[in-house]
Write a protein that holds these residues in place. Structure first.
Motif: not given
Length: 337
Positions: A279-280, A320, A322
């Motif tokens: 996920r971010s 930014g 992940m």
């Protein structure tokens, strides 16, 4: 040839539905004629019984029309013009329903094909619907990927039917042919997963995809033998999964370290316990250490590169990033969450 998923009724169900519609239409005409039976003239001139009304309805709807019973009053003629005649047309449509259904299905398929070609974009193409291809699709769906964004390319007609039965769009043909991949709109695809049954086919598909997309589409390929992995990389594959080597390592782990194989099986089996997820990074997580989070983060993906937590660059989460983490994939855990 492009095949779309379709929900099909059985022949007995379709026949029963048409038979019920025909009987219902006949009974409706019988009821209307019987209510206005005084407006009809019979050759016997003894009035219309319920049986006479049923007889008139059947011969009228079947367009036989013997003429022994005719509408005489204005109301009876109005009923024939505005009710019996449309019912006769509808009755004929029911009788030739099979032909109309085929024509309608062809028209519907054409419309779906035209609409699909206009909207297909950022999809994933699966070349091969064998064990590896089906497993890849299952993994995509488990991670929330839209089933309508998956396109299967398979040369086996049986496998194509299985794919469409699973609700997937399938293209029948060899993925080594440019025309087949163009039908799948490979230039607009997000990724191409190559899960063919032979290494030489995987190389040919990889070269074809790279030629058509100029390297703009991510290519993930499975290969049986490790010695063919460099060849696939040179052919344009971004990621190569060596199935035989991976299986061999798992077999070795099952002997030397049995608990490790249980952990790997748990991670790879959906809905059993642990699962890998990505996920971010959230805004409040930026600047913090991945080890401080509640989720068990095992790596970061930064600008397309994997950063392990042991690296100095992985000590702090940046904007930014992940997060690759282990989640609890048990159904009751998801329900609680």
């Amino acid at each position: 040839m492009i095949h779309f998923p379709a929900v099909r009724r059985g022949p007995l169900s379709a026949l029963s539905l048409r038979l019920a519609a025909a009987i219902g239409l006949v009974l409706a005409v019988v009821g209307v004629v019987y209510l206005d039976r005084g407006g009809y003239r019979d050759v016997n001139e003894d009035g219309l019984t319920l049986l006479d009304c049923a007889y008139y309805a059947v011969v009228s709807l079947s367009t036989t029309g013997y003429g022994d019973i005719t509408p005489a009053s204005n109301s009876a003629r109005m009923v024939n013009v505005f009710f019996v005649t449309p019912a006769r047309v509808l009755f004929l449509i029911i009788l030739v329903g099979t032909t109309l259904e085929v024509l309608t299905e062809q028209y519907r398929t054409g419309r779906r094909l035209s609409r699909w070609r206009k909207t297909v974009k950022d999809h994933v193409i699966i070349c091969g619907y064998g064990t590896k291809g089906r497993s890849a699709i299952s993994a995509l769906l488990e991670n929330g990927f839209d089933k309508q964004k998956i396109v299967v390319v398979e040369r086996s007609a049986t496998a194509v039917r299985q794919a469409t039965s699973a609700g997937l769009v399938a293209i029948e043909g060899s993925a080594t042919r440019s025309s087949v991949l163009q039908e799948a709109h490979v230039r607009n695809a997000k990724a191409v997963i190559i899960a063919t049954d032979s290494d030489d086919a995987s190389v040919l598909v990889t070269l074809t995809v790279r030629q058509l997309t100029a390297g703009q589409v991510r290519i993930i390929s499975a290969v049986r033998e490790a010695e063919n992995a460099p060849l696939l990389k040179q052919s344009g594959a971004h990621h190569v999964i060596v199935s035989s080597a991976t299986a061999g390592r798992l077999l070795g782990l099952s002997t030397s370290a049995p608990p490790l194989i249980d952990v790997v099986e748990d991670l790879l089996t959906p809905g059993q316990g642990m699962a890998l997820a990505m996920r971010s990074a959230e805004r409040d997580e930026v600047g913090r250490s991945p080890r401080e989070l509640d989720a068990l983060v095992i790596a970061l993906v930064r600008r397309g590169r994997v950063v392990t937590l042991s690296d100095q660059a992985g000590a702090v989460i940046e904007t930014g990033d992940m997060l690759v983490h282990v989640r609890d994939d048990r159904p009751h855990a998801n329900a609680v969450a």
